[in-house]
Scaffold this motif. Structure first.
Motif, short mmCIF file in Angstrom:
data_model
loop_
_atom_site.label_atom_id
_atom_site.label_comp_id
_atom_site.label_asym_id
_atom_site.label_seq_id
_atom_site.Cartn_x
_atom_site.Cartn_y
_atom_site.Cartn_z
N ILE A 1 -28.77 -46.62 46.98
CA ILE A 1 -29.55 -47.83 47.28
C ILE A 1 -30.81 -47.88 46.42
O ILE A 1 -31.14 -48.93 45.85
CB ILE A 1 -29.89 -47.88 48.77
CG1 ILE A 1 -28.62 -48.05 49.60
CG2 ILE A 1 -30.85 -49.03 49.06
CD1 ILE A 1 -28.85 -48.02 51.10
N ALA A 2 -31.53 -46.76 46.34
CA ALA A 2 -32.80 -46.75 45.60
C ALA A 2 -32.59 -47.09 44.13
O ALA A 2 -33.32 -47.92 43.56
CB ALA A 2 -33.46 -45.38 45.74
N ASN B 1 -30.09 -48.73 42.72
CA ASN B 1 -29.63 -50.11 42.53
C ASN B 1 -30.75 -51.12 42.76
O ASN B 1 -30.79 -52.16 42.10
CB ASN B 1 -28.45 -50.40 43.45
CG ASN B 1 -27.15 -49.87 42.89
OD1 ASN B 1 -26.92 -49.91 41.69
ND2 ASN B 1 -26.29 -49.36 43.75
N VAL B 2 -31.63 -50.86 43.71
CA VAL B 2 -32.78 -51.75 43.94
C VAL B 2 -33.69 -51.76 42.71
O VAL B 2 -34.13 -52.82 42.24
CB VAL B 2 -33.56 -51.33 45.19
CG1 VAL B 2 -34.90 -52.06 45.27
CG2 VAL B 2 -32.75 -51.63 46.45
N LEU C 1 -31.94 -53.53 39.84
CA LEU C 1 -31.93 -54.97 40.08
C LEU C 1 -33.26 -55.60 39.70
O LEU C 1 -33.31 -56.63 39.02
CB LEU C 1 -31.60 -55.24 41.55
CG LEU C 1 -31.50 -56.70 41.99
CD1 LEU C 1 -30.40 -57.42 41.23
CD2 LEU C 1 -31.24 -56.78 43.49
N ALA C 2 -34.36 -54.96 40.12
CA ALA C 2 -35.69 -55.50 39.83
C ALA C 2 -36.00 -55.48 38.33
O ALA C 2 -36.44 -56.48 37.76
CB ALA C 2 -36.75 -54.69 40.60
N ASN D 1 -25.44 -59.50 42.95
CA ASN D 1 -25.89 -58.13 42.66
C ASN D 1 -26.18 -57.34 43.93
O ASN D 1 -25.91 -56.14 43.98
CB ASN D 1 -27.13 -58.16 41.77
CG ASN D 1 -26.81 -58.56 40.35
OD1 ASN D 1 -25.74 -58.25 39.84
ND2 ASN D 1 -27.70 -59.29 39.69
N ILE D 2 -26.72 -58.01 44.95
CA ILE D 2 -26.99 -57.31 46.21
C ILE D 2 -25.68 -56.93 46.87
O ILE D 2 -25.58 -55.89 47.53
CB ILE D 2 -27.86 -58.19 47.14
CG1 ILE D 2 -29.30 -58.22 46.60
CG2 ILE D 2 -27.85 -57.68 48.57
CD1 ILE D 2 -30.26 -59.03 47.41
N ILE E 1 -24.88 -53.57 45.69
CA ILE E 1 -25.99 -52.62 45.71
C ILE E 1 -25.58 -51.27 46.27
O ILE E 1 -26.27 -50.26 46.08
CB ILE E 1 -27.17 -53.21 46.54
CG1 ILE E 1 -28.51 -52.64 46.05
CG2 ILE E 1 -26.99 -52.94 48.03
CD1 ILE E 1 -29.72 -53.37 46.59
N THR F 1 -27.20 -61.48 52.72
CA THR F 1 -28.06 -62.09 51.72
C THR F 1 -27.75 -63.56 51.54
O THR F 1 -28.65 -64.40 51.44
CB THR F 1 -27.90 -61.36 50.37
OG1 THR F 1 -28.10 -59.97 50.54
CG2 THR F 1 -28.89 -61.89 49.35
#
Length: 314
Positions: free
Chosen positions: A87-88, A90-91, A94-95, A236-237, A240, A300
């Motif tokens: 998760i970390a 991919n977040v 993504l940003a 994208n989410i 994730i 989402t």
């Protein structure tokens, strides 16, 4: 008032036969490689053993164990680690990808020399077509403990060389840099097309009002591409919880000393399958990954639909 004549099913099929024929290969491909394999998820709930009579017989004869495979997965000390890393990363990806893709697209749209734009786009796209296996060897040329370019540079400047493949300190940064470098060109194309599709009269009106270039970007460009940003954000989410196996496996060369920062769900499933041969547990981890990804996608989309209905997928 004259009633409209109803058109039958087969008449519609004949009417749109050309479009149906074009869509048929993709439809068949999805049936065989996406929908039929869904039934094999039952393996996650069985103590699966391969039978010499084939997969179907293995599926039928294997003992049903319910959620035991999931209990084994979540009881292990690695469950929290791989979930956190997946998760970390991919977040962060993504940003950073969103920021750099939009920035690159806007910069390209401001260039007036179209030949240069094509050159820059081509150069930025080249890494996307390289396999992570190839990129892994390129990276090793820089990070090799004895002959790597970075260690030679450090040695020449009187500093101690770093054993990059046993020291996990720098790998989060390496992953972010490599991910942005590889995907920048591909991600920016969609935003570039959106920016180029904005009506020029908006910019003309902004210039008449005395808006600077930055104010035009902030008040015209970015608001116009927000719907596209929302659609890509939702997609994208949805992924994730699915890490890029090629990157996390090939760049650190599957080195056990780096598992603390390089182990994600995809590599965990692969390593668990190759090391133990426990197909049931590996299938449970994969199903857990898919279900959470689907929930994130639907959640989402629901939030976006409540805030901006036109930007939602459905």
């Amino acid at each position: 008032m004259k009633k409209r004549k109803k058109v039958g099913f087969w008449q519609n099929v004949w009417r749109y036969k050309a479009l149906i024929l074009m869509a048929l290969p993709g439809f068949v491909w999805f049936i065989f490689f996406f929908y039929i394999p869904v039934f094999a998820n039952v393996v996650a709930f069985k103590d699966f053993h391969i039978s010499p009579n084939g997969f179907i017989d293995s599926l039928v004869t294997s003992k049903w164990v319910g959620f035991e495979n999931f209990k084994f997965l979540f009881a292990s000390k690695d469950a929290w680690l791989i979930t956190r890393n997946t998760i970390a990363y991919n977040v962060v990806f993504l940003a950073f990808n969103l920021f750099f893709a939009i920035a690159f697209a806007i910069i390209m749209s401001e260039l007036r020399n179209k030949k240069l734009v094509k050159v820059y786009h081509t150069m930025s796209l080249l890494p996307y077509f390289l396999s992570w296996v190839v990129i892994g060897y390129f990276l090793y040329a820089f990070l090799s403990p004895d002959k790597g370019i970075f260690n030679l540079w450090l040695t020449n400047h009187g500093k101690n060389p770093v054993n990059w493949y046993t020291d996990p300190t720098w790998w989060p940064l390496i992953f972010v840099v490599m991910n942005v470098w590889k995907s920048l060109g591909y991600n920016s194309i969609i935003y570039y097309a959106s920016v180029m599709g904005i009506d020029p009269t908006y910019y003309e009106a902004a210039m008449v009002d005395g808006a600077s270039k930055w104010q035009q970007i902030k008040n015209v460009t970015i608001p116009q591409i927000v719907p596209m940003m929302m659609v890509l954000l939702i997609l994208n989410i949805g992924g994730i919880f699915r890490a890029d196996f090629g990157m996390f496996y090939n760049l650190p060369r599957n080195n056990g000393a780096l598992y603390q920062v390089t182990s994600v769900l995809d590599t965990y499933i692969y390593n668990g399958l190759t090391a133990t041969g426990d197909i049931g547990m590996s299938s449970a981890a994969s199903l857990y990954q898919s279900v959470v990804g689907a929930i994130l996608l639907l959640g989402t989309n629901f939030v976006v639909r409540r805030i901006e209905p036109d930007s939602a997928l459905f």
